[in-house]
Write an enzyme that holds these catalytic residues in place. Structure first.
Site, PDB file in Angstrom:
ATOM      1  N   GLY A 105      -8.454   3.473  -8.787  1.00 47.78           N
ATOM      2  CA  GLY A 105      -7.567   4.600  -9.077  1.00 47.78           C
ATOM      3  C   GLY A 105      -7.541   4.919 -10.567  1.00 47.78           C
ATOM      4  O   GLY A 105      -7.534   4.016 -11.407  1.00 47.78           O
ATOM      5  N   LEU A 116       0.824  -1.217   0.000  1.00 43.95           N
ATOM      6  CA  LEU A 116       0.000   0.000   0.000  1.00 43.95           C
ATOM      7  C   LEU A 116       0.856   1.265   0.000  1.00 43.95           C
ATOM      8  O   LEU A 116       1.910   1.317   0.631  1.00 43.95           O
ATOM      9  CB  LEU A 116      -0.917   0.003   1.230  1.00 43.95           C
ATOM     10  CG  LEU A 116      -1.848  -1.211   1.354  1.00 43.95           C
ATOM     11  CD1 LEU A 116      -2.669  -1.124   2.644  1.00 43.95           C
ATOM     12  CD2 LEU A 116      -2.771  -1.347   0.149  1.00 43.95           C
ATOM     13  N   GLY A 164      -1.410   6.341  -2.927  1.00 40.21           N
ATOM     14  CA  GLY A 164      -2.531   6.200  -3.859  1.00 40.21           C
ATOM     15  C   GLY A 164      -3.651   5.402  -3.194  1.00 40.21           C
ATOM     16  O   GLY A 164      -4.831   5.795  -3.221  1.00 40.21           O
ATOM     17  N   HIS A 165      -3.278   4.276  -2.563  1.00 36.24           N
ATOM     18  CA  HIS A 165      -4.280   3.470  -1.849  1.00 36.24           C
ATOM     19  C   HIS A 165      -4.878   4.267  -0.684  1.00 36.24           C
ATOM     20  O   HIS A 165      -6.078   4.203  -0.416  1.00 36.24           O
ATOM     21  CB  HIS A 165      -3.644   2.195  -1.297  1.00 36.24           C
ATOM     22  CG  HIS A 165      -3.092   1.273  -2.352  1.00 36.24           C
ATOM     23  ND1 HIS A 165      -1.756   1.000  -2.483  1.00 36.24           N
ATOM     24  CD2 HIS A 165      -3.709   0.566  -3.334  1.00 36.24           C
ATOM     25  CE1 HIS A 165      -1.560   0.166  -3.468  1.00 36.24           C
ATOM     26  NE2 HIS A 165      -2.718  -0.117  -4.027  1.00 36.24           N
ATOM     27  N   SER A 212       2.924   0.451  -6.623  1.00 36.55           N
ATOM     28  CA  SER A 212       3.642  -0.531  -5.800  1.00 36.55           C
ATOM     29  C   SER A 212       4.912  -0.968  -6.505  1.00 36.55           C
ATOM     30  O   SER A 212       5.852  -1.423  -5.876  1.00 36.55           O
ATOM     31  CB  SER A 212       2.755  -1.744  -5.542  1.00 36.55           C
ATOM     32  OG  SER A 212       1.539  -1.323  -4.984  1.00 36.55           O
TER      33      SER A 212
END
Ligand code: PAF
Length: 282
Positions: free
Chosen positions: A147, A33, A36-37, A186
């Protein structure tokens, strides 16, 4: 925060919440994570009573020579971040739970999965759509959070949700970027120092294209050539594709007009990155 591995336990909790009229928001992830998450989780928490986050590195969406085995799995750090962000439930099924012995079914997705990443990652969107459908059946959310960076994934999942009549609203959150413009991913952690430096070119090249469009440039071929030549100046970059497409249908445009997406996939060394920007051309 509850950490749940079993489908039945999760469904019991969800059904109880639903009986009490609580809204469920769902953020599907493969872990590792980042900010963005974090922004998806925050958006989800604002709009729902219960936030469910799934962490599952889905083998079905990786090709045989892709990074499934080395995909980062920092389980403890992920749980700490989720806890800090006040996620209510983390669902962390095992591979056996999601694909038990004898598992056979996959969904076939249409046109939107064919071009762009679909060309370079055959079967990828079939794997994504299959796992997301399974997760939607399990979590039964009111809202699904995705996203904007994964624009083709969003387009494919919109199609799937519409075609298969899922009673869920898709919410798309803006791409979160590092200071130099690199989209959070990631996979950024795979980059060497030189590759990381060079990777900032993606956003700069896209921004430059947006500038030219705003100045009146309308020929998609010319715009794409400019982006390509800027990226090619980086020694570690190999371009998979750069496209100019209609944002909703992902159909290539010859002349830019309407809601336009400039999207690309570029490898820096062994690391494949994607990015896109949206431009409204009246
Ligand atoms: O975007 C991702 O991380 C994955 O493709 C998703 C949606 C969690 C499905 O495995």
């Amino acid at each position: 925060m509850r950490v749940i591995k079993s489908i039945q336990s999760l469904q019991r909790l969800i059904q109880k919440a639903k009986r009490s009229g609580e809204s469920i928001g769902f953020v599907p992830t493969m872990g590792a994570l980042h900010q963005g998450h974090q922004s998806l989780i925050r958006c989800c928490r604002r709009e729902n009573k219960i936030t469910v986050l799934s962490i599952f590195v889905n083998p079905q969406q990786f090709g045989p020579h892709e990074d499934f085995l080395r995909y980062p799995r920092p389980g403890r750090l992920d749980k700490m971040l989720a806890e800090k962000e006040k996620v209510d439930i983390i669902f962390t099924p095992t591979e056996k739970t999601m694909y038990p012995d004898g598992y056979q079914t996959t969904v076939i997705v249409g046109d939107r999965a064919q071009g762009m990443c679909g060309r370079f990652r055959p079967g990828h969107f079939q794997g994504v759509a299959t796992v997301v459908i399974k997760l939607l059946h399990i979590v039964m959310p009111d809202r699904l959070y995705l996203g904007e960076k994964d624009a083709q994934q969003v387009a494919v999942l919109r199609q799937v949700v519409r075609d298969l009549n899922f009673p869920v609203t898709i919410r798309v959150c803006p791409t979160v970027r590092e200071k130099d413009g690199l989209a959070m991913s990631s996979r950024n952690r795979y980059l060497s120092a030189i590759e990381r430096n060079e990777a900032a070119v993606l956003y700069h090249a896209l921004q430059e294209a947006r500038f030219h469009i705003r100045q009146g440039m309308r020929n998609a071929g010319t715009i794409l050539r400019r982006i390509r030549s800027r990226i090619q100046r980086q020694s570690s970059a190999t371009i998979d594709y750069i496209v100019c497409v209609d944002r909703a249908t992902l159909k290539p445009l010859v002349t830019v007009h309407g809601k336009v997406m400039l999207a690309l996939a570029v490898r820096f060394g062994r690391t494949r990155l994607i990015d896109n920007i949206l431009v409204n051309v009246p």
